[in-house]
Design a protein around this motif. Sequence first.
Motif, PDB file in Angstrom:
ATOM      1  N   GLN B  37       7.191  40.530   1.681  1.00 30.11           N
ATOM      2  CA  GLN B  37       8.596  40.298   2.435  1.00 30.11           C
ATOM      3  C   GLN B  37       7.507  39.108   2.833  1.00 30.11           C
ATOM      4  O   GLN B  37       6.607  39.194   3.356  1.00 30.11           O
ATOM      5  N   SER B  38       8.567  37.776   2.597  1.00 27.08           N
ATOM      6  CA  SER B  38       8.427  37.098   2.973  1.00 27.08           C
ATOM      7  C   SER B  38       9.328  35.961   3.878  1.00 27.08           C
ATOM      8  O   SER B  38      10.819  36.204   3.220  1.00 27.08           O
ATOM      9  N   LEU B  39       9.105  34.859   4.760  1.00 24.88           N
ATOM     10  CA  LEU B  39       9.943  34.480   5.753  1.00 24.88           C
ATOM     11  C   LEU B  39      11.253  33.915   4.613  1.00 24.88           C
ATOM     12  O   LEU B  39      12.161  33.841   5.127  1.00 24.88           O
ATOM     13  N   GLY B  40      10.105  33.030   3.792  1.00 27.82           N
ATOM     14  CA  GLY B  40      11.835  32.448   2.253  1.00 27.82           C
ATOM     15  C   GLY B  40      12.422  33.217   1.705  1.00 27.82           C
ATOM     16  O   GLY B  40      12.997  32.807   1.823  1.00 27.82           O
ATOM     17  N   GLN B  41      11.873  34.282   0.995  1.00 26.78           N
ATOM     18  CA  GLN B  41      12.226  35.008   0.092  1.00 26.78           C
ATOM     19  C   GLN B  41      12.508  36.832   0.443  1.00 26.78           C
ATOM     20  O   GLN B  41      13.287  36.878  -0.079  1.00 26.78           O
ATOM     21  N   GLY B  42      12.317  37.242   1.737  1.00 22.11           N
ATOM     22  CA  GLY B  42      12.754  38.168   1.831  1.00 22.11           C
ATOM     23  C   GLY B  42      12.616  39.298   1.342  1.00 22.11           C
ATOM     24  O   GLY B  42      11.038  39.088   1.184  1.00 22.11           O
ATOM     25  N   LEU B  43      13.020  40.438   1.223  1.00 22.69           N
ATOM     26  CA  LEU B  43      12.323  41.954   0.479  1.00 22.69           C
ATOM     27  C   LEU B  43      12.286  41.063  -1.147  1.00 22.69           C
ATOM     28  O   LEU B  43      13.250  41.410  -1.424  1.00 22.69           O
ATOM     29  N   GLU B  44      11.093  41.383  -1.721  1.00 20.46           N
ATOM     30  CA  GLU B  44      11.246  41.344  -3.321  1.00 20.46           C
ATOM     31  C   GLU B  44      10.291  42.621  -3.912  1.00 20.46           C
ATOM     32  O   GLU B  44       9.072  42.560  -3.150  1.00 20.46           O
ATOM     33  N   PHE B  45      11.135  43.119  -4.808  1.00 21.51           N
ATOM     34  CA  PHE B  45      10.255  43.877  -6.299  1.00 21.51           C
ATOM     35  C   PHE B  45       9.098  43.163  -6.744  1.00 21.51           C
ATOM     36  O   PHE B  45       9.180  42.179  -6.928  1.00 21.51           O
ATOM     37  N   LEU B  46       8.120  43.837  -6.325  1.00 21.21           N
ATOM     38  CA  LEU B  46       6.376  43.296  -7.498  1.00 21.21           C
ATOM     39  C   LEU B  46       6.392  44.012  -8.930  1.00 21.21           C
ATOM     40  O   LEU B  46       6.579  43.252 -10.191  1.00 21.21           O
TER      41      LEU B  46
END
Lengths: 111, 114
Positions: B37-46
């Motif tokens: 979870q980052s400000l620029g990308q939101g919540l992303e699956f890894l």
Amino acid sequence: ELKVEQNPLFLSMQEGKNYTIYCNYSTTSDRLYWYRQDPGKSLESLFVLLSNGAVKQEGRLMASLDTKARLSTLHITAAVHDLSATYFCAVVLTSYGKLTFGQGTILTVHP
Amino acid sequence: GAGVSQSPSNKVTEKGKDVELRCDPISGHTALYWYRQSLGQGLEFLIYFQGNSAPDKSGLPSDRFSAERTGGSVSTLTIQRTQQEDSAVYLCASSPRILAAMQYFGPGTRLTVL
């Protein structure tokens, strides 16, 4: 590529009012989750919707799923301050539960 | 019972260093997921683990990222030669089986790369 879009992204409500958060997704799925996140905290599961027409309710929150419209709603009834948080919807496309999240809706409930 | 735990809760590192993030899933949960979870990308699956194998690594951003799971339990996410854009909260989730009704999230590790 699956896209999940929430609106609104920011919601400022007065206590006692009702409102709805919308979650649209681009590819057919029959499995959708709603999560709550408080500042600095992790994700708390709210609802899992597993079929078309599913409706779940917990307290002042009610979630529904329309798979034909590719739309889920999270309805807030008579908001209270404790509901202030960020709400995420997430859609599962794969057979193993990989979640694709919406951008999140920051909800602030004012007295 | 205990929930998903992650360590450390916070990690500050210098650019170029390697870091290891740990996830202890709920006992008996066979499926394990890492998200970022980052400000620029939101919540992303890894990455996703079923048991000790990782059938889907498609979300790992670059070959500097790797993960393993041992004994069908603890998982470690390793980031080599960290970059500032790696700064994010790394979240781990587990579920009792694939397509289980619920994924349970840990508290996350906040990584800051200076």
